[in-house]
Design a protein around this motif. Structure first.
Motif, PDB file in Angstrom:
ATOM      1  N   HIS A 140       0.861  -1.202   0.000  1.00 25.73           N
ATOM      2  CA  HIS A 140       0.000   0.000   0.000  1.00 25.73           C
ATOM      3  C   HIS A 140       0.886   1.236   0.000  1.00 25.73           C
ATOM      4  N   VAL A 141       0.671   2.120  -0.973  1.00 25.52           N
ATOM      5  CA  VAL A 141       1.432   3.365  -1.089  1.00 25.52           C
ATOM      6  C   VAL A 141       0.443   4.525  -1.155  1.00 25.52           C
ATOM      7  N   ASN A 142       0.660   5.559  -0.358  1.00 27.79           N
ATOM      8  CA  ASN A 142      -0.136   6.779  -0.503  1.00 27.79           C
ATOM      9  C   ASN A 142       0.755   8.008  -0.491  1.00 27.79           C
ATOM     10  N   VAL A 143       0.300   9.050  -1.185  1.00 29.64           N
ATOM     11  CA  VAL A 143       1.044  10.314  -1.317  1.00 29.64           C
ATOM     12  C   VAL A 143       0.036  11.458  -1.429  1.00 29.64           C
ATOM     13  N   PRO A 144       0.459  12.697  -1.150  1.00 31.99           N
ATOM     14  CA  PRO A 144      -0.409  13.842  -1.429  1.00 31.99           C
ATOM     15  C   PRO A 144      -0.718  13.934  -2.925  1.00 31.99           C
ATOM     16  N   ASN A 145      -1.899  14.465  -3.216  1.00 26.53           N
ATOM     17  CA  ASN A 145      -2.395  14.547  -4.588  1.00 26.53           C
ATOM     18  C   ASN A 145      -2.176  15.946  -5.155  1.00 26.53           C
ATOM     19  N   ALA A 146      -1.395  16.043  -6.227  1.00 27.03           N
ATOM     20  CA  ALA A 146      -1.167  17.343  -6.867  1.00 27.03           C
ATOM     21  C   ALA A 146      -2.467  17.942  -7.390  1.00 27.03           C
ATOM     22  N   HIS A 150      -7.921  21.630  -3.188  1.00 29.65           N
ATOM     23  CA  HIS A 150      -7.365  22.905  -2.711  1.00 29.65           C
ATOM     24  C   HIS A 150      -6.281  23.427  -3.651  1.00 29.65           C
ATOM     25  N   ARG A 151      -5.541  22.522  -4.300  1.00 31.83           N
ATOM     26  CA  ARG A 151      -4.509  22.956  -5.238  1.00 31.83           C
ATOM     27  C   ARG A 151      -5.134  23.458  -6.537  1.00 31.83           C
ATOM     28  N   LEU A 152      -6.210  22.832  -6.973  1.00 34.83           N
ATOM     29  CA  LEU A 152      -6.895  23.305  -8.177  1.00 34.83           C
ATOM     30  C   LEU A 152      -7.533  24.674  -7.945  1.00 34.83           C
ATOM     31  N   ILE A 153      -8.088  24.876  -6.748  1.00 33.47           N
ATOM     32  CA  ILE A 153      -8.637  26.196  -6.405  1.00 33.47           C
ATOM     33  C   ILE A 153      -7.530  27.250  -6.436  1.00 33.47           C
ATOM     34  N   PRO A 205     -10.564  21.487   0.872  1.00 26.69           N
ATOM     35  CA  PRO A 205     -10.719  22.663   0.018  1.00 26.69           C
ATOM     36  C   PRO A 205      -9.698  23.773   0.268  1.00 26.69           C
ATOM     37  N   PHE A 206      -8.986  23.712   1.400  1.00 26.79           N
ATOM     38  CA  PHE A 206      -8.063  24.791   1.753  1.00 26.79           C
ATOM     39  C   PHE A 206      -6.726  24.199   2.213  1.00 26.79           C
ATOM     40  N   THR A 207      -5.732  25.072   2.391  1.00 24.48           N
ATOM     41  CA  THR A 207      -4.411  24.626   2.813  1.00 24.48           C
ATOM     42  C   THR A 207      -4.453  24.070   4.238  1.00 24.48           C
ATOM     43  N   HIS A 208      -3.371  23.399   4.622  1.00 23.85           N
ATOM     44  CA  HIS A 208      -3.273  22.889   5.998  1.00 23.85           C
ATOM     45  C   HIS A 208      -3.459  24.020   7.013  1.00 23.85           C
ATOM     46  N   LEU A 235     -16.306  12.640  -5.715  1.00 23.04           N
ATOM     47  CA  LEU A 235     -15.212  13.369  -6.369  1.00 23.04           C
ATOM     48  C   LEU A 235     -13.928  12.547  -6.253  1.00 23.04           C
ATOM     49  N   PRO A 236     -13.898  11.373  -6.872  1.00 21.18           N
ATOM     50  CA  PRO A 236     -12.803  10.427  -6.614  1.00 21.18           C
ATOM     51  C   PRO A 236     -11.425  10.897  -7.052  1.00 21.18           C
ATOM     52  N   GLU A 237     -11.327  11.858  -7.953  1.00 25.20           N
ATOM     53  CA  GLU A 237     -10.013  12.297  -8.443  1.00 25.20           C
ATOM     54  C   GLU A 237      -9.410  13.425  -7.615  1.00 25.20           C
ATOM     55  N   TYR A 238     -10.200  14.013  -6.700  1.00 26.96           N
ATOM     56  CA  TYR A 238      -9.795  15.286  -6.109  1.00 26.96           C
ATOM     57  C   TYR A 238      -9.510  15.222  -4.612  1.00 26.96           C
ATOM     58  N   GLY A 239      -9.341  14.023  -4.060  1.00 28.08           N
ATOM     59  CA  GLY A 239      -8.980  13.906  -2.655  1.00 28.08           C
ATOM     60  C   GLY A 239      -7.614  14.503  -2.378  1.00 28.08           C
ATOM     61  N   ALA A 240      -7.380  14.859  -1.124  1.00 27.21           N
ATOM     62  CA  ALA A 240      -6.099  15.461  -0.735  1.00 27.21           C
ATOM     63  C   ALA A 240      -4.949  14.489  -0.916  1.00 27.21           C
ATOM     64  N   GLU A 241      -5.227  13.191  -0.779  1.00 29.32           N
ATOM     65  CA  GLU A 241      -4.183  12.188  -0.934  1.00 29.32           C
ATOM     66  C   GLU A 241      -4.701  11.047  -1.803  1.00 29.32           C
TER      67      GLU A 241
END
Length: 251
Positions: A140-146, A150-153, A205-208, A235-241
């Protein structure tokens, strides 16, 4: 070369990181499922090692470069109660392959949580993970999502020039890479893994820093956080990670 001592302090003190770590941990344990009589390797344990949330595992091996994180794990009641079932190796996985192999443990599960984006050479890390995989190992690998909401906003609002631009927090934590699902999938396949499932979690939706201020000022509640986590169903593509579950591609 990363300054691990500096990273440990900034990680512990970071705004919203404890909340995000709690959400991530729930998702990780949900993804790996029942660990009864299974052997687990955790690559990087942070301040809350995975064994605190698991029951009835056969063996747990932790590889962690941070001395404070290792010491914290060794001080827990769960570590003392587990006896020889838990082994902690201080160092980087890339440098501990022979030590791990010498344990003669076939791992059912390997967890690489919130780490791949932080290392200087993610391909070397993935190759090291594969080197300690058995035929039946699930990774299992997880990473922050570019492409987190919040990044798209921020991009559409003109605050960053690209969703892949490193944030101030990423630079502060010495993070080297930004990932979307396409790049993550490409990297793990290049390393000799097949993707068996994937997804994202927690719509942020916002920064940390902004999320932490809203929690501190009671603008949002725990119920709102729960809702933000659950709506990745819509919104499966837009999670924070983002995460992938893997097996070696030759089995």
């Amino acid at each position: 070369m990363r300054d691990i001592t500096d990273y440990e302090k900034k990680y512990v003190d970071g705004p919203f990181e404890k909340t995000m770590a709690d959400i991530r941990r729930r998702r990780v344990t949900g993804q790996i499922g029942d660990t009864t009589n299974k052997s687990v390797l955790e690559v990087g344990c942070g301040m809350h090692p995975l064994f605190l949330d698991l029951d009835n595992y056969k063996n747990m091996v932790i590889v962690e470069p941070g001395s404070d994180f290792c010491n914290n794990a060794e001080k827990t009641d769960a570590f003392r109660a587990a006896g020889s079932r838990i082994k902690i190796l201080q160092g980087f996985l890339e440098d501990k392959i022979e030590d791990i192999i010498s344990l003669n443990i076939q791992f059912d599960i390997i967890v690489v949580s919130s780490l791949l984006h932080e290392v200087e050479d993610p391909h070397r890390l993935l190759a090291s993970v594969r080197a300690v995989c058995a035929d039946n190992t699930v990774v299992h690998v997880n990473v922050p999502n570019a492409r987190s909401l919040h990044r798209l906003i921020a991009y559409e609002g003109g605050m960053i020039s690209s969703p892949y631009e490193k944030s101030a927090l990423q630079k502060n934590l010495q993070q080297h890479s930004t990932y979307d699902m396409e790049r993550l999938t490409e990297d793990v396949r290049r390393a000799g893994f097949a993707v068996i499932s994937r997804g994202s979690y927690f719509i942020k939706p916002f920064t940390h820093g902004q999320m932490q201020r809203m929690l501190d000022d009671n603008i949002i509640s725990e119920q709102v956080l729960e809702g933000l986590d659950k709506i990745t169903e819509y919104l499966p593509e837009y999670g924070a990670e983002i995460y992938v579950n893997l097996k070696r591609d030759d089995v």
